[in-house]
Design a protein around this motif. Structure first.
Motif, PDB file in Angstrom:
ATOM      1  N   ALA A 152       0.836  -1.209   0.000  1.00  0.00           N
ATOM      2  CA  ALA A 152       0.000   0.000   0.000  1.00  0.00           C
ATOM      3  C   ALA A 152       0.867   1.254   0.000  1.00  0.00           C
ATOM      4  O   ALA A 152       0.603   2.216  -0.732  1.00  0.00           O
ATOM      5  CB  ALA A 152      -0.925  -0.009   1.213  1.00  0.00           C
ATOM      6  N   THR A 153       1.920   1.244   0.821  1.00  0.00           N
ATOM      7  CA  THR A 153       2.826   2.397   0.847  1.00  0.00           C
ATOM      8  C   THR A 153       3.509   2.582  -0.500  1.00  0.00           C
ATOM      9  O   THR A 153       3.665   3.706  -0.989  1.00  0.00           O
ATOM     10  CB  THR A 153       3.873   2.216   1.952  1.00  0.00           C
ATOM     11  OG1 THR A 153       3.212   2.050   3.211  1.00  0.00           O
ATOM     12  CG2 THR A 153       4.798   3.419   2.026  1.00  0.00           C
ATOM     13  N   ALA A 154       3.911   1.463  -1.113  1.00  0.00           N
ATOM     14  CA  ALA A 154       4.556   1.547  -2.426  1.00  0.00           C
ATOM     15  C   ALA A 154       3.597   2.113  -3.467  1.00  0.00           C
ATOM     16  O   ALA A 154       3.999   2.909  -4.330  1.00  0.00           O
ATOM     17  CB  ALA A 154       5.054   0.167  -2.854  1.00  0.00           C
ATOM     18  N   ARG A 155       2.313   1.714  -3.393  1.00  0.00           N
ATOM     19  CA  ARG A 155       1.335   2.264  -4.341  1.00  0.00           C
ATOM     20  C   ARG A 155       1.195   3.768  -4.163  1.00  0.00           C
ATOM     21  O   ARG A 155       1.129   4.521  -5.134  1.00  0.00           O
ATOM     22  CB  ARG A 155      -0.023   1.586  -4.142  1.00  0.00           C
ATOM     23  CG  ARG A 155      -0.106   0.169  -4.662  1.00  0.00           C
ATOM     24  CD  ARG A 155      -1.552  -0.270  -4.831  1.00  0.00           C
ATOM     25  NE  ARG A 155      -2.318  -0.179  -3.606  1.00  0.00           N
ATOM     26  CZ  ARG A 155      -2.418  -1.145  -2.702  1.00  0.00           C
ATOM     27  NH1 ARG A 155      -1.762  -2.288  -2.893  1.00  0.00           N
ATOM     28  NH2 ARG A 155      -3.146  -0.999  -1.616  1.00  0.00           N
ATOM     29  N   VAL A 156       1.158   4.187  -2.908  1.00  0.00           N
ATOM     30  CA  VAL A 156       1.029   5.618  -2.634  1.00  0.00           C
ATOM     31  C   VAL A 156       2.248   6.376  -3.162  1.00  0.00           C
ATOM     32  O   VAL A 156       2.126   7.419  -3.816  1.00  0.00           O
ATOM     33  CB  VAL A 156       0.839   5.858  -1.127  1.00  0.00           C
ATOM     34  CG1 VAL A 156       0.961   7.341  -0.794  1.00  0.00           C
ATOM     35  CG2 VAL A 156      -0.511   5.332  -0.674  1.00  0.00           C
ATOM     36  N   LEU A 157       3.443   5.844  -2.901  1.00  0.00           N
ATOM     37  CA  LEU A 157       4.655   6.528  -3.349  1.00  0.00           C
ATOM     38  C   LEU A 157       4.766   6.520  -4.872  1.00  0.00           C
ATOM     39  O   LEU A 157       5.217   7.498  -5.479  1.00  0.00           O
ATOM     40  CB  LEU A 157       5.879   5.868  -2.719  1.00  0.00           C
ATOM     41  CG  LEU A 157       5.993   6.014  -1.194  1.00  0.00           C
ATOM     42  CD1 LEU A 157       7.210   5.264  -0.685  1.00  0.00           C
ATOM     43  CD2 LEU A 157       6.067   7.481  -0.792  1.00  0.00           C
ATOM     44  N   ALA A 158       4.360   5.396  -5.500  1.00  0.00           N
ATOM     45  CA  ALA A 158       4.399   5.342  -6.965  1.00  0.00           C
ATOM     46  C   ALA A 158       3.427   6.345  -7.563  1.00  0.00           C
ATOM     47  O   ALA A 158       3.738   7.029  -8.550  1.00  0.00           O
ATOM     48  CB  ALA A 158       4.069   3.928  -7.442  1.00  0.00           C
ATOM     49  N   VAL A 177      -4.718   7.385  -0.535  1.00  0.00           N
ATOM     50  CA  VAL A 177      -4.416   7.234   0.890  1.00  0.00           C
ATOM     51  C   VAL A 177      -5.701   7.000   1.677  1.00  0.00           C
ATOM     52  O   VAL A 177      -5.743   6.179   2.602  1.00  0.00           O
ATOM     53  CB  VAL A 177      -3.661   8.470   1.408  1.00  0.00           C
ATOM     54  CG1 VAL A 177      -3.508   8.420   2.920  1.00  0.00           C
ATOM     55  CG2 VAL A 177      -2.296   8.568   0.748  1.00  0.00           C
ATOM     56  N   ALA A 178      -6.760   7.707   1.318  1.00  0.00           N
ATOM     57  CA  ALA A 178      -8.036   7.493   2.001  1.00  0.00           C
ATOM     58  C   ALA A 178      -8.530   6.069   1.794  1.00  0.00           C
ATOM     59  O   ALA A 178      -9.044   5.426   2.718  1.00  0.00           O
ATOM     60  CB  ALA A 178      -9.066   8.501   1.494  1.00  0.00           C
ATOM     61  N   ALA A 179      -8.355   5.538   0.575  1.00  0.00           N
ATOM     62  CA  ALA A 179      -8.784   4.166   0.309  1.00  0.00           C
ATOM     63  C   ALA A 179      -7.938   3.164   1.084  1.00  0.00           C
ATOM     64  O   ALA A 179      -8.448   2.158   1.593  1.00  0.00           O
ATOM     65  CB  ALA A 179      -8.708   3.886  -1.195  1.00  0.00           C
ATOM     66  N   LEU A 256       0.662   8.676   6.820  1.00  0.00           N
ATOM     67  CA  LEU A 256       0.145  10.039   6.696  1.00  0.00           C
ATOM     68  C   LEU A 256       1.270  11.068   6.759  1.00  0.00           C
ATOM     69  O   LEU A 256       1.207  12.103   6.086  1.00  0.00           O
ATOM     70  CB  LEU A 256      -0.883  10.310   7.789  1.00  0.00           C
ATOM     71  CG  LEU A 256      -2.233   9.607   7.607  1.00  0.00           C
ATOM     72  CD1 LEU A 256      -3.118   9.847   8.814  1.00  0.00           C
ATOM     73  CD2 LEU A 256      -2.933  10.099   6.346  1.00  0.00           C
ATOM     74  N   ALA A 257       2.292  10.788   7.571  1.00  0.00           N
ATOM     75  CA  ALA A 257       3.437  11.703   7.604  1.00  0.00           C
ATOM     76  C   ALA A 257       4.127  11.740   6.244  1.00  0.00           C
ATOM     77  O   ALA A 257       4.500  12.815   5.743  1.00  0.00           O
ATOM     78  CB  ALA A 257       4.416  11.269   8.694  1.00  0.00           C
ATOM     79  N   HIS A 258       4.297  10.548   5.627  1.00  0.00           N
ATOM     80  CA  HIS A 258       4.856  10.514   4.274  1.00  0.00           C
ATOM     81  C   HIS A 258       3.948  11.253   3.295  1.00  0.00           C
ATOM     82  O   HIS A 258       4.419  11.969   2.404  1.00  0.00           O
ATOM     83  CB  HIS A 258       5.028   9.065   3.814  1.00  0.00           C
ATOM     84  CG  HIS A 258       6.176   8.357   4.462  1.00  0.00           C
ATOM     85  ND1 HIS A 258       7.436   8.897   4.557  1.00  0.00           N
ATOM     86  CD2 HIS A 258       6.252   7.134   5.060  1.00  0.00           C
ATOM     87  CE1 HIS A 258       8.244   8.057   5.172  1.00  0.00           C
ATOM     88  NE2 HIS A 258       7.548   6.976   5.493  1.00  0.00           N
ATOM     89  N   THR A 259       2.645  11.062   3.457  1.00  0.00           N
ATOM     90  CA  THR A 259       1.693  11.709   2.547  1.00  0.00           C
ATOM     91  C   THR A 259       1.791  13.227   2.642  1.00  0.00           C
ATOM     92  O   THR A 259       1.729  13.929   1.628  1.00  0.00           O
ATOM     93  CB  THR A 259       0.263  11.252   2.872  1.00  0.00           C
ATOM     94  OG1 THR A 259       0.185   9.832   2.753  1.00  0.00           O
ATOM     95  CG2 THR A 259      -0.738  11.901   1.939  1.00  0.00           C
TER      96      THR A 259
END
Length: 643
Positions: A152-158, A177-179, A256-259
């Motif tokens: 999930a984190t990788a998807r967000v970063l990608a 991120v909400a999903a 969320l901090a990364h976001t």
């Protein structure tokens, strides 16, 4: 991050809560975790960082004296006996960071009471497993959960990286991120509806984060937890607000901090793109100003405007280098049908590099104007622009001959003529052959006539002449609308100045024949009077047009019209109706579209843009008068005998 819900729910649970008197365990139960004192109710939201197996006395391994949110798997004897010091051992585990314990099923009744007393949730294996097997299954579940969290984190970063590359805003990132988190995630600032909703209960905290007094905060919001992050480094900050039922476990807080950091980067990218577009628009405006000064013959003004560009990079510095040359050429590149003109301009910029001035034509949305310094052999402009034309089928280009910068307007007119010829050229690019045929054929004494005609301009004040004459000349060359756009004035102003100038010359700006005479007078006046020309009375225009060299040249020029069907009648009718398409079409008994198509075809033969306002009708009129296809009385002569 692993929590007790992952271990106690799903098709293959690893653990379960022992039955609690008065409240059977329901894995799908919702709501916040119960207070620690009431461990009979399952706290499935409790997250777990570590899991270890304890020894027979319920002590942590020697190499792990403390844990962070630990799950302790407790062994028991075969008969479910618990140590005599179970309560003390459990309290020691709690002090060491244990948040839940796993008891053997046989030890559950006694162990559960001890766990309740120690304030720690107690679970049992979901099947008949010993402590080692239970620990193995817990760790395997933890690995699966952590792997999914990493995905999930990788998807967000990608997604963030892709959005950054496209200079998009953070909206798609926040939706992802909400999903992933199952919460509500948004960027808020004063004036937004979401800010007002959150500020109704947590205004002070929101303002502290926005003003930068604190970077992050977690506060309750009704039945959920509100997590706030300041976004970016510039104050006041935008605020990343995230709401979630059941609170935010550490791994989601980290996400969320990364976001928040990624949102700041995306915001910077959007601002950078916006600022770059603003700068690009401003630079295009400056380039248009440079061109307008050149069109007015004001080389010094163009140099002053171009000076600040030298600090903005090689491409802009090249504008000053172009103007430093004494002479240059003007090219007009026409975009392909359905093509975005910006792509054509980019291709021209890449072709000329820092060796030319590329301007989006303010008069024609299809055209890009390229100004280049003079090349000694004359081949460089064609060599530079031919690949641009070849890149995209349908692109065309016309190139003028070299002229001093004071005659940039004439160079533009020549480039437009060449562009008209390029429509019938297989290569799609044509260089103008030189001056108008009539100018080349008229005798030197015609310049005396031109100066006589322009003598009426002395009636105007110096200010009127400085403003009105350049505008009127461009209006004669390109029409009032195009001239106004090229010079940065509106059409009404261009028409007023044209009227003022032609009335001073004794001509009517509304009549095409009068405009043709004024245009010819201005072009001849640009040519120097030979010093050996004997003083004489100014000749009449009609006599000049009937001289043999002029007649011969005009006849040769119009020979190409023999390929068309009855061109003389069509052109004579068109000129007689003052180039009004509707009246001409009605007089000829044809549709306006048919008239436009035939005029365009004749213009292609003559290499003149007959479908546009400007000097093309003037040249056709004078050619037809000189060739005897129209009577000489068709043109007025404000300097002729008796005037």
């Amino acid at each position: 991050m692993l929590n007790l819900r992952h271990l106690t729910t799903g098709p293959h649970p690893v653990l379960r809560f022992p039955d609690c008197p008065g409240r059977p365990y329901r894995p799908d139960s919702a709501g916040p975790p119960e207070p620690a004192a009431d461990t009979s109710a399952p706290a499935t939201a409790q997250h777990v960082d570590d899991a270890v197996a304890c020894d027979a006395r319920w002590r942590l391994p020697a190499d792990a004296p403390r844990m962070r949110a630990g799950l302790a798997v407790l062994p028991t004897g075969p008969e479910g006996m618990v140590p005599d010091c179970a309560g003390t051992a459990l309290r020691g585990l709690v002090r060491a960071g244990v948040v839940a314990v796993v008891l053997a099923p046989a030890a559950a009744p006694a162990g559960h009471e001890a766990a309740r007393a120690a304030g720690v949730p107690a679970l049992v294996p979901a099947a008949h497993w010993d402590s080692d097997e239970t620990l193995r299954r817990v760790l395997r579940t933890q690995l699966a959960v952590e792997r999914e969290n990493a995905r999930a984190t990788a998807r967000v970063l990608a997604l963030s990286a892709a959005a950054l590359e496209r200079a998009e805003g953070p909206a798609r990132l926040l939706r992802e991120v909400a999903a992933v988190t199952g919460g509500l995630v948004s960027l808020v600032e004063p004036g937004h509806a979401e800010w007002d909703r959150l500020a109704a209960e947590q205004r002070r905290t929101l303002e502290e984060v926005r003003c930068g007094r604190i970077r992050t905060a977690a506060v309750p919001f009704r039945d959920r937890e509100l997590l706030l992050h300041a976004v970016g480094s510039d104050r006041p900050h935008r605020v990343l607000a995230a709401l979630r039922s059941g609170g935010w476990p550490p791994h989601l807080r980290q996400l969320l901090a990364h976001t928040a950091g990624q949102a700041a980067l995306l915001d910077c990218a959007v601002r950078h793109r916006r600022d770059r577009e603003v700068l690009h628009t401003a630079l295009r405006g400056v380039r248009v100003s440079v061109l307008q000064y050149l069109m007015l013959g004001n080389w010094e003004g163009a140099v002053r405007v171009a000076e600040p560009l030298a600090r903005l990079g090689a491409a802009e510095y090249g504008v000053g280098e172009v103007l430093a040359a004494a002479r240059g050429v003007v090219a007009v590149v026409q975009r392909a049908p359905e093509e975005d003109r910006g792509r054509t301009a980019t291709a021209c910029e890449q072709a000329v590099g820092d060796g030319g001035l590329v301007v989006l034509c303010p008069a024609d949305p299809r055209h890009v104007i390229v100004v280049l310094p003079q090349d000694p052999d004359g081949g460089t402009p064609l060599a530079l622009l031919r690949p641009v034309v070849e890149q995209r089928p349908g692109r065309l280009a016309g190139v003028s001959g070299p002229r001093p910068w004071s005659q940039t307007a004439l160079g533009y007119e020549a480039a437009v003529r060449a562009l008209t010829a390029a429509r019938n050229d297989p290569e799609g690019i044509v260089r103008d052959t030189g001056a108008s045929s009539l100018l080349a054929s008229l005798p030197p004494r015609a310049r005396v006539w031109a100066h006589q005609v322009r003598g009426g301009l002395r009636k105007l004040t110096e200010e009127q002449r400085s403003q009105a004459v350049p505008t009127a000349r461009r209006a004669l060359s390109y029409g009032a609308l195009r001239a106004g756009r090229l010079l940065g004035v509106d059409r009404t102003t261009a028409n007023k100045r044209l009227r003022l100038v032609l009335e001073a010359m004794g001509l009517d700006h509304r009549q095409v024949a009068h405009r043709a005479v004024a245009d010819l007078a201005f072009q001849l006046a640009d040519l120097p009077v030979p010093p050996d020309l004997a003083p004489q009375a100014p000749p009449g225009l009609r006599a000049l047009l009937r001289e043999s060299p002029v007649v011969d040249r005009a006849t040769r020029e119009l020979t190409v019209l023999e390929q068309a069907d009855d061109p003389v009648r069509l052109l004579a009718t068109w000129l007689a109706h003052n180039c009004h398409a509707g009246a001409t079409a009605a007089a000829l008994g044809m549709h306006r579209n048919t008239l436009a198509a035939r005029l365009s075809a004749l213009g292609g033969l003559l290499r003149l843009p007959l479908g546009e306002q400007g000097a093309a009708p003037h040249q056709v009129l004078l050619l037809m008068v000189a060739a005897g296809q129209l009577p000489v009385t068709a043109v007025p002569d404000p300097a002729g005998p008796g005037r």
